[in-house]
Motif scaffolding. Sequence first.
Motif, PDB file in Angstrom:
ATOM      1  N   GLN A 137       0.828  -1.207   0.000  1.00 38.23           N
ATOM      2  CA  GLN A 137       0.000   0.000   0.000  1.00 38.23           C
ATOM      3  C   GLN A 137       0.862   1.255   0.000  1.00 38.23           C
ATOM      4  O   GLN A 137       0.582   2.213  -0.717  1.00 38.23           O
ATOM      5  CB  GLN A 137      -0.940  -0.009   1.207  1.00 38.23           C
ATOM      6  CG  GLN A 137      -1.939   1.134   1.213  1.00 38.23           C
ATOM      7  CD  GLN A 137      -2.898   1.086   0.031  1.00 38.23           C
ATOM      8  OE1 GLN A 137      -3.386   0.022  -0.342  1.00 38.23           O
ATOM      9  NE2 GLN A 137      -3.157   2.231  -0.579  1.00 38.23           N
ATOM     10  N   THR A 176     -14.219 -14.687  -3.379  1.00 39.17           N
ATOM     11  CA  THR A 176     -14.143 -13.424  -4.119  1.00 39.17           C
ATOM     12  C   THR A 176     -14.946 -13.447  -5.416  1.00 39.17           C
ATOM     13  O   THR A 176     -15.038 -12.426  -6.094  1.00 39.17           O
ATOM     14  CB  THR A 176     -12.686 -13.081  -4.469  1.00 39.17           C
ATOM     15  OG1 THR A 176     -12.158 -14.081  -5.366  1.00 39.17           O
ATOM     16  CG2 THR A 176     -11.827 -13.019  -3.213  1.00 39.17           C
ATOM     17  N   ARG A 229      -8.229   2.337  -6.556  1.00 38.09           N
ATOM     18  CA  ARG A 229      -9.333   1.739  -5.799  1.00 38.09           C
ATOM     19  C   ARG A 229      -8.853   0.683  -4.800  1.00 38.09           C
ATOM     20  O   ARG A 229      -9.663  -0.014  -4.179  1.00 38.09           O
ATOM     21  CB  ARG A 229     -10.341   1.129  -6.764  1.00 38.09           C
ATOM     22  CG  ARG A 229     -10.847   2.130  -7.799  1.00 38.09           C
ATOM     23  CD  ARG A 229     -12.012   1.584  -8.577  1.00 38.09           C
ATOM     24  NE  ARG A 229     -12.169   2.272  -9.854  1.00 38.09           N
ATOM     25  CZ  ARG A 229     -13.162   2.044 -10.708  1.00 38.09           C
ATOM     26  NH1 ARG A 229     -14.090   1.157 -10.410  1.00 38.09           N
ATOM     27  NH2 ARG A 229     -13.229   2.698 -11.856  1.00 38.09           N
ATOM     28  N   ILE A 230      -7.539   0.555  -4.658  1.00 35.58           N
ATOM     29  CA  ILE A 230      -6.982  -0.415  -3.721  1.00 35.58           C
ATOM     30  C   ILE A 230      -6.639   0.284  -2.410  1.00 35.58           C
ATOM     31  O   ILE A 230      -5.934   1.291  -2.399  1.00 35.58           O
ATOM     32  CB  ILE A 230      -5.720  -1.083  -4.292  1.00 35.58           C
ATOM     33  CG1 ILE A 230      -6.050  -1.856  -5.567  1.00 35.58           C
ATOM     34  CG2 ILE A 230      -5.091  -2.025  -3.252  1.00 35.58           C
ATOM     35  CD1 ILE A 230      -4.829  -2.427  -6.255  1.00 35.58           C
ATOM     36  N   HIS A 231      -7.142  -0.273  -1.314  1.00 30.78           N
ATOM     37  CA  HIS A 231      -6.835   0.246   0.025  1.00 30.78           C
ATOM     38  C   HIS A 231      -6.621  -0.960   0.935  1.00 30.78           C
ATOM     39  O   HIS A 231      -7.553  -1.434   1.594  1.00 30.78           O
ATOM     40  CB  HIS A 231      -7.964   1.138   0.533  1.00 30.78           C
ATOM     41  CG  HIS A 231      -8.285   2.284  -0.379  1.00 30.78           C
ATOM     42  ND1 HIS A 231      -7.503   3.424  -0.444  1.00 30.78           N
ATOM     43  CD2 HIS A 231      -9.282   2.443  -1.292  1.00 30.78           C
ATOM     44  CE1 HIS A 231      -8.004   4.243  -1.356  1.00 30.78           C
ATOM     45  NE2 HIS A 231      -9.080   3.678  -1.884  1.00 30.78           N
ATOM     46  N   HIS A 241      -3.375 -10.329   2.492  1.00 24.12           N
ATOM     47  CA  HIS A 241      -3.483  -9.189   1.579  1.00 24.12           C
ATOM     48  C   HIS A 241      -3.632  -9.659   0.141  1.00 24.12           C
ATOM     49  O   HIS A 241      -4.195  -8.948  -0.693  1.00 24.12           O
ATOM     50  CB  HIS A 241      -2.258  -8.279   1.706  1.00 24.12           C
ATOM     51  CG  HIS A 241      -1.058  -8.792   0.987  1.00 24.12           C
ATOM     52  ND1 HIS A 241      -0.150  -9.657   1.560  1.00 24.12           N
ATOM     53  CD2 HIS A 241      -0.626  -8.593  -0.285  1.00 24.12           C
ATOM     54  CE1 HIS A 241       0.784  -9.956   0.676  1.00 24.12           C
ATOM     55  NE2 HIS A 241       0.527  -9.330  -0.442  1.00 24.12           N
ATOM     56  N   GLU A 289      -7.209 -10.006  -0.337  1.00 27.65           N
ATOM     57  CA  GLU A 289      -7.822  -8.680  -0.249  1.00 27.65           C
ATOM     58  C   GLU A 289      -7.645  -7.906  -1.550  1.00 27.65           C
ATOM     59  O   GLU A 289      -8.586  -7.251  -2.025  1.00 27.65           O
ATOM     60  CB  GLU A 289      -7.203  -7.914   0.919  1.00 27.65           C
ATOM     61  CG  GLU A 289      -7.867  -6.566   1.186  1.00 27.65           C
ATOM     62  CD  GLU A 289      -7.219  -5.828   2.352  1.00 27.65           C
ATOM     63  OE1 GLU A 289      -7.924  -5.030   2.982  1.00 27.65           O
ATOM     64  OE2 GLU A 289      -6.017  -6.053   2.613  1.00 27.65           O
ATOM     65  N   ILE A 290      -6.479  -7.986  -2.143  1.00 28.22           N
ATOM     66  CA  ILE A 290      -6.239  -7.243  -3.376  1.00 28.22           C
ATOM     67  C   ILE A 290      -7.080  -7.803  -4.518  1.00 28.22           C
ATOM     68  O   ILE A 290      -7.590  -7.053  -5.361  1.00 28.22           O
ATOM     69  CB  ILE A 290      -4.728  -7.227  -3.730  1.00 28.22           C
ATOM     70  CG1 ILE A 290      -4.428  -6.123  -4.733  1.00 28.22           C
ATOM     71  CG2 ILE A 290      -4.252  -8.563  -4.274  1.00 28.22           C
ATOM     72  CD1 ILE A 290      -2.941  -5.885  -4.922  1.00 28.22           C
ATOM     73  N   GLN A 332     -10.658  -6.448  -3.972  1.00 29.55           N
ATOM     74  CA  GLN A 332     -10.805  -5.037  -4.316  1.00 29.55           C
ATOM     75  C   GLN A 332     -10.691  -4.803  -5.811  1.00 29.55           C
ATOM     76  O   GLN A 332     -11.426  -3.979  -6.379  1.00 29.55           O
ATOM     77  CB  GLN A 332      -9.785  -4.208  -3.544  1.00 29.55           C
ATOM     78  CG  GLN A 332     -10.051  -4.209  -2.038  1.00 29.55           C
ATOM     79  CD  GLN A 332      -9.099  -3.315  -1.263  1.00 29.55           C
ATOM     80  OE1 GLN A 332      -8.360  -2.512  -1.839  1.00 29.55           O
ATOM     81  NE2 GLN A 332      -9.112  -3.448   0.053  1.00 29.55           N
ATOM     82  N   ARG A 372     -13.927  -5.966  -7.537  1.00 26.39           N
ATOM     83  CA  ARG A 372     -15.060  -5.053  -7.355  1.00 26.39           C
ATOM     84  C   ARG A 372     -15.011  -3.857  -8.306  1.00 26.39           C
ATOM     85  O   ARG A 372     -16.017  -3.192  -8.516  1.00 26.39           O
ATOM     86  CB  ARG A 372     -15.090  -4.554  -5.912  1.00 26.39           C
ATOM     87  CG  ARG A 372     -15.564  -5.609  -4.923  1.00 26.39           C
ATOM     88  CD  ARG A 372     -15.441  -5.110  -3.495  1.00 26.39           C
ATOM     89  NE  ARG A 372     -15.906  -6.107  -2.540  1.00 26.39           N
ATOM     90  CZ  ARG A 372     -15.696  -6.044  -1.228  1.00 26.39           C
ATOM     91  NH1 ARG A 372     -15.005  -5.011  -0.718  1.00 26.39           N
ATOM     92  NH2 ARG A 372     -16.146  -6.993  -0.418  1.00 26.39           N
ATOM     93  N   THR A 373     -13.853  -3.583  -8.883  1.00 27.04           N
ATOM     94  CA  THR A 373     -13.767  -2.449  -9.808  1.00 27.04           C
ATOM     95  C   THR A 373     -14.548  -2.705 -11.085  1.00 27.04           C
ATOM     96  O   THR A 373     -14.969  -1.761 -11.759  1.00 27.04           O
ATOM     97  CB  THR A 373     -12.306  -2.157 -10.188  1.00 27.04           C
ATOM     98  OG1 THR A 373     -11.788  -3.218 -11.011  1.00 27.04           O
ATOM     99  CG2 THR A 373     -11.437  -1.964  -8.951  1.00 27.04           C
TER     100      THR A 373
END
Length: 232
Positions: A79, A153, A174-176, A184, A187-188, A191, A194-195
Motif C-alpha cells: 500500500q 471473491t 481503488r486499492i486500500h 493481503h 484482499e487485493i 478489491q 469489485r472495480t
Amino acid sequence: MTDPASETAAPGNPDTWVVIPLYNEATVIGDVVRDLLPSFGKVVCVDDGSTDGSGGVAAEAGARIVTHPINLGQGAALQTGFEYALERGARYVVTFDADGQHRVVDAVAMLDRSRTDDLAIVFGSRFLDDRTKPGFLKKVVLKTAVAVTNWTTRTRLTDAHNGLRVIREDALRRIHLRQDRMAHGTEIVVQLGRTGLPYAEQPVEVIYSEYSKAKGQSLLNSVNILIDLIIR
C-alpha cells in the motif's frame, strides 16, 4: 518514511513503477533491482523494517527507498508503494517479489499485454504452463488457496497469490489494503474484482531457488496463505 534517492527520469517504461516489498533480503535484492532497471527505470523498494541493511543494498543498486521504521507486513508495504507511485504520476504499477523468484521478462510481457489488450489488471499465474516446479505438497496447498479465494471473491483465477501483477492507475486508485499478513493477496483480488475493470492472467515462471528454499519460503508461505484465508 524516507526516500534518499533522486527523482530524476530513468529509461525503460517511464510511466511504470515497480513496487517491491522488502524485508531482510540483503543477499539478493541488489541483483533483483539491477536486473529490473534496464526494462523498468523506476523501482521503489519499501523497506519494511529490515534489520540486515536491505534498504541500503537496494539503494546502492539503483532503487528508490521508502522505509517503514518497524515491520508492518507485506500488505502495508504494498500500500505504501502504491501511494508512492501514484504520487509520482504512475500509469502502471508492477508488483514484484524481493527474493528473486520472479522473471523480468514475464513482467515485461504482462505490461505489454496490459497496454495492447487494454487490461486494467494482469495477474501472473504459475499454473498456466509447466515451467514452474513447486513440488507436490506446495502445489496442493496453493491450489486449495486458489479454490478458497475464488469461492470467496467470485473470481476465476488459477493462481490467486502470485506476487507478480500489473495494475493500471484506474484500478490502483481503488486499492486500500488493510490486511498486513499473507491475506493481503486475497484482499487485493477482492478489491480489484469489485472495480469491474477488465483483467486477465498471464503464464509466468516462479523460480524456487536454493536461497528461497533455505529460508523455508517454498512451503511455509503457502501454508501461511491458507491459514490466513481460513481465519480472516
